[in-house]
Design a protein around this motif. Sequence first.
Motif: not given
Length: 321
Positions: A184, A188, A191-192, A262-263, A267, A270-271
């Motif tokens: 997990h 993130k 996703a970043s 999830a920010k 994110q 993707q999670l």
Amino acid sequence: MKTLYAFCAAFVFAAGVVSADTLPTIRAAVLKIGTVNWELETIRKNGLDKKHGFTLVVQPFADNGATRIAVEGGEADLAVADWIWVARQRAAGKDYVFIPYSKAVGGVVVPADSTASSLKDLAGGKIGIAGGPLDKSWLILRAYAAQEYGMDLKADTEQVFGAPPLIFKSALGGDYAGAINFWHFLAKMKASGMKELISVEQAGEALGLDTDTPLLGYYLKESFLNDNPDLAQGLFAASRDAKQLLATSSVAWDAIRPRMNAKTDAQFEQLKSDWVAGIPDRGPVDEDAANTMLALMAELGGAELVGQATTVPQGLFADVE
């Protein structure tokens, strides 16, 4: 007639209450921020525990050690662990039984501007690793590097071991040539903007492992399951129903998004995608495949990792389907 109808309705209602109250309870000891909460909350919100003959009570704890103490001490009935750890406990005399939950594993990511195309390109660099030297992802990746490139990944790189959030933050800050983290956190990181160099699943396949073998699962005491003979199958069925719901319903994900930390939308997506990818095939665990994996873990990590569990202990995997 109205009086009779009211009496019958009250009787049915009361009977339903009694029936619900007499269902066996499973007390789940979980990390307060653990990803297993996504599935457990889906089970509870949708009444999947009641549907399958039990009442689920979730008890949050601050760390994994506390969840394990809770189960061992009888303060909880269930916790989450990888099956290799559960096998070690059973081989040492504890009556733990494993029920499959997820095959989600980690991998190696590199900075967005990295030119690395394989593990051999990390030679001479620094690798951040969530966990310690016996982290199973790290061991599998070491075996893969040795097989594919004749490379000693431990000797040819500098390792920095740390907690998953620390590795996450440092990797995003550009401190490492590559980073290994839990699935997990990797989601993130991707996703970043970080790039996945290789997943543990890909490395495992190259090593001849059955990567559909669920690594993570729920473990309970066999004595508890013996007192409640249908509970293992009920828990497994509720888990599978929750997986089916999350694999097909965006509404189900929206309901648990507040728990996911999830920010960003990237994110969150993707999670979701990586969690669904970690759903194993339905059915019992293949013990031959598990023994192959255990043999590799014993070779790489020795007794410090597997204890006395040189083969899969009899009765480790619950009989569920």
